[in-house]
Design a protein around this motif. Structure first.
Motif, PDB file in Angstrom:
ATOM      1  N   ASP A 264       0.809  -1.233   0.000  1.00  0.00           N
ATOM      2  CA  ASP A 264       0.000   0.000   0.000  1.00  0.00           C
ATOM      3  C   ASP A 264       0.834   1.271   0.000  1.00  0.00           C
ATOM      4  O   ASP A 264       0.304   2.367   0.177  1.00  0.00           O
ATOM      5  CB  ASP A 264      -0.952   0.011   1.205  1.00  0.00           C
ATOM      6  CG  ASP A 264      -0.224  -0.119   2.541  1.00  0.00           C
ATOM      7  OD1 ASP A 264       1.025  -0.039   2.543  1.00  0.00           O
ATOM      8  OD2 ASP A 264      -0.905  -0.297   3.571  1.00  0.00           O
ATOM      9  N   ARG A 265       2.136   1.151  -0.221  1.00  0.00           N
ATOM     10  CA  ARG A 265       2.988   2.344  -0.168  1.00  0.00           C
ATOM     11  C   ARG A 265       2.673   3.315  -1.293  1.00  0.00           C
ATOM     12  O   ARG A 265       2.691   4.529  -1.098  1.00  0.00           O
ATOM     13  CB  ARG A 265       4.458   1.932  -0.216  1.00  0.00           C
ATOM     14  CG  ARG A 265       5.424   3.112  -0.213  1.00  0.00           C
ATOM     15  CD  ARG A 265       6.848   2.672  -0.044  1.00  0.00           C
ATOM     16  NE  ARG A 265       7.051   2.020   1.236  1.00  0.00           N
ATOM     17  CZ  ARG A 265       8.228   1.528   1.636  1.00  0.00           C
ATOM     18  NH1 ARG A 265       9.283   1.592   0.834  1.00  0.00           N
ATOM     19  NH2 ARG A 265       8.342   0.962   2.825  1.00  0.00           N
ATOM     20  N   ASP A 266       2.395   2.811  -2.492  1.00  0.00           N
ATOM     21  CA  ASP A 266       2.118   3.671  -3.649  1.00  0.00           C
ATOM     22  C   ASP A 266       0.706   3.429  -4.166  1.00  0.00           C
ATOM     23  O   ASP A 266       0.480   3.305  -5.369  1.00  0.00           O
ATOM     24  CB  ASP A 266       3.146   3.416  -4.760  1.00  0.00           C
ATOM     25  CG  ASP A 266       4.553   3.793  -4.345  1.00  0.00           C
ATOM     26  OD1 ASP A 266       4.729   4.916  -3.832  1.00  0.00           O
ATOM     27  OD2 ASP A 266       5.468   2.967  -4.508  1.00  0.00           O
ATOM     28  N   ALA A 267      -0.246   3.351  -3.262  1.00  0.00           N
ATOM     29  CA  ALA A 267      -1.643   3.093  -3.611  1.00  0.00           C
ATOM     30  C   ALA A 267      -2.513   4.246  -3.116  1.00  0.00           C
ATOM     31  O   ALA A 267      -2.356   4.707  -1.977  1.00  0.00           O
ATOM     32  CB  ALA A 267      -2.113   1.782  -3.005  1.00  0.00           C
ATOM     33  N   TYR A 268      -3.428   4.688  -3.977  1.00  0.00           N
ATOM     34  CA  TYR A 268      -4.260   5.843  -3.678  1.00  0.00           C
ATOM     35  C   TYR A 268      -5.644   5.628  -4.294  1.00  0.00           C
ATOM     36  O   TYR A 268      -5.851   4.722  -5.093  1.00  0.00           O
ATOM     37  CB  TYR A 268      -3.660   7.132  -4.269  1.00  0.00           C
ATOM     38  CG  TYR A 268      -2.193   7.344  -3.953  1.00  0.00           C
ATOM     39  CD1 TYR A 268      -1.803   8.095  -2.856  1.00  0.00           C
ATOM     40  CD2 TYR A 268      -1.193   6.790  -4.773  1.00  0.00           C
ATOM     41  CE1 TYR A 268      -0.451   8.295  -2.572  1.00  0.00           C
ATOM     42  CE2 TYR A 268       0.150   6.985  -4.483  1.00  0.00           C
ATOM     43  CZ  TYR A 268       0.511   7.727  -3.387  1.00  0.00           C
ATOM     44  OH  TYR A 268       1.838   7.910  -3.105  1.00  0.00           O
ATOM     45  N   PHE A 269      -6.562   6.506  -3.911  1.00  0.00           N
ATOM     46  CA  PHE A 269      -7.787   6.635  -4.697  1.00  0.00           C
ATOM     47  C   PHE A 269      -7.796   8.042  -5.280  1.00  0.00           C
ATOM     48  O   PHE A 269      -7.081   8.937  -4.811  1.00  0.00           O
ATOM     49  CB  PHE A 269      -9.022   6.352  -3.841  1.00  0.00           C
ATOM     50  CG  PHE A 269      -9.686   7.587  -3.298  1.00  0.00           C
ATOM     51  CD1 PHE A 269     -10.744   8.178  -3.976  1.00  0.00           C
ATOM     52  CD2 PHE A 269      -9.233   8.183  -2.128  1.00  0.00           C
ATOM     53  CE1 PHE A 269     -11.345   9.329  -3.497  1.00  0.00           C
ATOM     54  CE2 PHE A 269      -9.822   9.320  -1.630  1.00  0.00           C
ATOM     55  CZ  PHE A 269     -10.887   9.898  -2.322  1.00  0.00           C
ATOM     56  N   TRP A 270      -8.598   8.225  -6.309  1.00  0.00           N
ATOM     57  CA  TRP A 270      -8.666   9.542  -6.935  1.00  0.00           C
ATOM     58  C   TRP A 270     -10.117   9.923  -7.150  1.00  0.00           C
ATOM     59  O   TRP A 270     -10.958   9.091  -7.498  1.00  0.00           O
ATOM     60  CB  TRP A 270      -7.947   9.533  -8.286  1.00  0.00           C
ATOM     61  CG  TRP A 270      -8.072  10.836  -9.040  1.00  0.00           C
ATOM     62  CD1 TRP A 270      -7.345  11.968  -8.861  1.00  0.00           C
ATOM     63  CD2 TRP A 270      -9.020  11.143 -10.082  1.00  0.00           C
ATOM     64  NE1 TRP A 270      -7.757  12.961  -9.715  1.00  0.00           N
ATOM     65  CE2 TRP A 270      -8.794  12.480 -10.484  1.00  0.00           C
ATOM     66  CE3 TRP A 270     -10.022  10.404 -10.709  1.00  0.00           C
ATOM     67  CZ2 TRP A 270      -9.532  13.099 -11.471  1.00  0.00           C
ATOM     68  CZ3 TRP A 270     -10.774  11.019 -11.701  1.00  0.00           C
ATOM     69  CH2 TRP A 270     -10.522  12.355 -12.078  1.00  0.00           C
ATOM     70  N   GLY A 271     -10.412  11.183  -6.920  1.00  0.00           N
ATOM     71  CA  GLY A 271     -11.745  11.687  -7.176  1.00  0.00           C
ATOM     72  C   GLY A 271     -11.700  13.173  -7.479  1.00  0.00           C
ATOM     73  O   GLY A 271     -10.827  13.901  -6.980  1.00  0.00           O
ATOM     74  N   SER A 272     -12.628  13.628  -8.314  1.00  0.00           N
ATOM     75  CA  SER A 272     -12.733  15.057  -8.621  1.00  0.00           C
ATOM     76  C   SER A 272     -14.005  15.597  -7.995  1.00  0.00           C
ATOM     77  O   SER A 272     -14.953  14.852  -7.722  1.00  0.00           O
ATOM     78  CB  SER A 272     -12.750  15.286 -10.136  1.00  0.00           C
ATOM     79  OG  SER A 272     -13.985  14.864 -10.694  1.00  0.00           O
TER      80      SER A 272
END
Length: 351
Positions: A264-272
């Motif tokens: 999970d070091r380079d894991a994200y979610f994205w939202g606008s």
């Protein structure tokens, strides 16, 4: 697992919940300095005075013994270990069963019951539910208190229940605080405790200098699907299928299984702010990969996925569904079952 590692080699096993072992370690330097080989200390957190002594013992040369410390995790414990044993310790988080261990045929059972061994291996769903209910109670009333958490079990239970109903949603500490009659700063501290104990996850947002306004708050998840279902009162597959959180539950399961492989070091979610969203964004070797979790038999690309691909310049997008069919959606996107995606993510190079 520690016993299997110790088998066949010179080893000493100590359990801090055993009164005899705990009494033996009242003077830790005297008890440990002459031991050789592997020394396993279970529930080491119960005696924080061990850590400064272990620092001295770990600096000996040649090194006559190595130490394997077991126990639950919390921010306070991790901080004590990091401060006392900096540069001398490796921390290995241990999760429950994952899909690679139980097999693709057991996906439905793993989803319903979760990854805790006693819950997953129970004789039936009723026994699994009973164990998980007991776990929630003992975790809140006993385990956290033994870790030095000075928060009432009732307060944490209310927050955990509320978090279960917000599972898979963007965190709004102020809204949770109003619902529970607590300040948003208090909610933040309590969530830190639950995340540090590996029962909750706050998935951080990804934002950069794009033209559109982006979400900058994390998403909230109950990490174990079985515990989520217990908190939501779901006790069977039929109840899960008819529950409003069905899709969010599937998203949480897929997320945890994927992160168990990728980290999970380079894991994200994205939202606008306009409503476009991507469940999971993974960075690897300078490339960007997206994952969208859909509980549907034949998921298709949506407008939100097209926007995410364009805004984030994704190299590849996978739409994960509960079936086993795999088919292309575009040159840059494919629908796939969770076991197939996990097999792909275990490969050195993703395509």
């Amino acid at each position: 697992m520690a016993r299997s590692i110790a088998a066949g080699r010179k080893a000493t096993l100590l359990d801090m919940e055993n009164p005899a072992d705990r009494a033996r370690l009242q003077e830790p330097m005297t008890a440990l300095r002459d031991l050789r080989g592997l020394v396993v200390i279970d529930e080491a957190k119960l005696q924080p005075s061990l850590f400064p002594v272990l620092r001295v013992l770990a600096d000996r040369s040649p090194l006559p013994a190595r130490f394997l410390l077991l126990g639950s995790a919390a921010p306070e414990l991790a901080r004590d270990v990091a401060e006392s044993l900096a540069g001398r310790v490796g921390i290995v988080p241990m999760a429950g069963f994952d899909l690679g261990e139980v097999g693709a045929d057991a996906q439905a059972t793993l989803w319903l019951r979760g990854g805790f061994s006693r819950a997953f291996l129970a004789r039936g769903n009723a026994a699994s539910c009973a164990w998980r209910r007991d776990f929630v109670q003992t975790f809140l009333e006993r385990d956290l208190a033994r870790l030095g958490v000075n928060v009432s079990p009732q307060s944490l239970r209310r927050l955990w229940l509320m978090a279960a109903h917000h599972h898979g949603q963007i965190l709004n500490s102020s809204e949770l605080g109003r619902s529970l009659g607590e300040a948003h700063t208090t909610i933040g501290r309590h969530l830190e405790l639950l995340c540090g104990s590996y029962v909750m996850r706050l998935l951080p947002p990804w934002f950069e200098n794009l033209a559109k306004r982006q979400v900058r708050s994390p998403k909230l998840y109950v990490r174990d699907s079985g515990l989520l279902h217990t908190l939501l009162g779901i006790d069977s597959a039929a109840a899960l299928q008819s529950h409003p959180k069905l899709g969010a539950s599937w998203e949480g399961l897929a997320l945890e299984q994927i992160l168990s492989v990728t980290g999970d070091r380079d894991a994200y979610f994205w939202g606008s702010q306009a409503g476009a969203e991507l469940d999971l964004l993974i960075m690897r070797d300078g490339r960007r990969f997206g994952v969208e979790c859909k509980y549907a038999d034949a998921p298709a690309l949506t407008k939100s996925m097209h926007i995410a691909r364009a805004e984030l310049q994704l190299d590849r997008l996978w739409v994960v569904h509960p079936g086993d069919e795999e088919y292309p959606l575009q040159e840059w996107a494919a629908a796939t079952g969770l076991p197939r995606l996990l097999d792909l993510l275990r490969q050195p190079r993703w395509t």
